[in-house]
Scaffold this motif. Structure first.
Motif, short mmCIF file in Angstrom:
data_model
loop_
_atom_site.label_atom_id
_atom_site.label_comp_id
_atom_site.label_asym_id
_atom_site.label_seq_id
_atom_site.Cartn_x
_atom_site.Cartn_y
_atom_site.Cartn_z
N LYS A 37 0.79 -1.32 -0.13
CA LYS A 37 0.17 0.02 0.02
C LYS A 37 0.94 1.25 0.05
N THR A 38 2.09 1.16 0.65
CA THR A 38 2.74 2.40 0.70
C THR A 38 3.52 2.56 -0.45
N LYS A 41 1.00 4.06 -2.98
CA LYS A 41 0.51 5.49 -2.70
C LYS A 41 1.65 6.66 -3.18
N THR A 53 -7.08 7.33 -7.33
CA THR A 53 -6.69 6.46 -6.38
C THR A 53 -7.75 5.91 -5.67
N GLU A 55 -9.90 4.72 -2.30
CA GLU A 55 -9.69 5.22 -0.79
C GLU A 55 -9.07 4.60 -0.05
N PHE A 56 -8.96 3.14 -0.07
CA PHE A 56 -8.10 2.59 0.90
C PHE A 56 -6.75 2.76 0.71
N ALA A 58 -5.78 5.84 -0.68
CA ALA A 58 -5.44 7.27 -0.22
C ALA A 58 -5.44 7.56 1.21
N ASN A 59 -6.34 6.73 1.91
CA ASN A 59 -6.41 6.85 3.19
C ASN A 59 -5.09 5.93 4.23
N HIS A 60 -4.33 5.28 3.51
CA HIS A 60 -3.32 4.58 3.96
C HIS A 60 -2.45 5.42 4.59
N GLU A 61 -1.84 5.32 5.90
CA GLU A 61 -0.83 6.23 6.59
C GLU A 61 0.42 5.28 6.47
#
Length: 288
Positions: A37-38, A41, A53, A55-56, A58-61
């Protein structure tokens, strides 16, 4: 039948391999989910391919991994070579032995003897005279101005009284000497009286614009050739007689001239102007 069985076995084996590969990928995805995910993103994978992109993603930290304190962090620093410095040899300073300098006695100055100056009184006078001679020689010679020789000449003008009577007036002028005094006097007569003469009322009846074209003397007769302006006098008969009288009396002041033959533009005419004044023969003083 044997061929069909072998085909079925191959398809089953391939399907099993695909399922096994999918399971392996799924396990890897679950284990490396955060890293995948990183990466998606940070690289904007979906945005580049699909324009947006999910949402899961874009919202990933993104979690930064902080290394443990126990593990040393190595920083690679490029070391620049230190500039070479020339090693200076340090020489041993030897102690300087004291040198004995004997005292020098000051010499007493001898009294100055002033030379005797001989007084020469004549020398400056000589130098001045030489300088004066040089300056005199350097100065350009002043131009020699020759004095003009003058002579007294007589000219004939007229005076008109209050009653209208025309009378002649003989005046005397200082004129520079030259080789053609007759021409000079006739030209002065044509110019008219000067300021002092005009103040006395003297006039000239010779028509304005008249020019003397030529002059010659043969056998006591002066042949004077005038321009055509000499034929037109605004005064009338008295004016024609007055201008002829002025010319004759001025010309006959010379001992070599006894009479005047008038010519107009080089031609001999019998009468002057429309009034019919005779000029066909030489005129003398007794003609007036």
């Amino acid at each position: 039948m044997a061929k069909k069985n072998t085909k079925k076995k191959q398809t089953g084996l391939a399907l099993a391999c695909w399922i096994l590969g999918f399971l392996i990928l799924l396990i890897v995805f679950l284990i490396k989910q955060e890293d995948i995910k990183t990466n998606l993103k940070t690289t904007n994978f979906f945005e580049r391919l699909f324009g947006s992109t999910p949402e899961f993603i874009a919202n990933h930290e993104i979690k930064e991994e902080i290394p443990d304190n126990d593990e040393p962090v190595l920083k690679i620093v490029e070391e620049k070579p230190a500039p070479k410095t020339e090693e200076k040899k340090v020489e041993e300073v030897k102690p300087v032995e004291p040198v004995y300098v004997p005292e020098v006695k000051k010499e007493e100055k001898a009294p100055e003897v002033k030379p005797e100056v001989k007084k020469e009184t004549k020398q400056p006078a000589k130098t001045e005279s030489v300088q004066e001679k040089k300056t005199e020689a350097a100065k350009p010679a002043a131009p020699v101005v020759e004095k003009k020789q003058v002579t007294n000449q007589k000219l004939c003008f007229v005076y008109i009284g209050e009653d209208g009577v025309v009378s002649r007036k003989i005046i005397t002028r200082e004129v520079e000497k030259n080789d053609s005094p007759l021409v000079t006097n006739i030209n002065l007569l044509i110019k008219g009286p000067n300021s002092s003469e005009a103040a006395k009322g003297y006039k000239s009846l010779i028509p304005a614009g008249t020019r003397l074209l030529s002059a010659s003397v043969r056998d006591g007769i002066a042949y004077l050739n005038f321009s055509e302006d000499f034929e037109f006098n605004y005064v009338g008969v008295d004016g024609y007689l007055g201008q002829l009288m002025q010319i004759v009396y001025t010309a006959t002041e010379f001992s070599t001239v006894k009479g005047v033959q008038f010519l107009i533009e080089g031609q001999k005419k019998e009468y002057l102007g429309s009034e019919g004044v005779w000029i066909g023969t030489p005129l003398a003083r007794n003609s007036f």
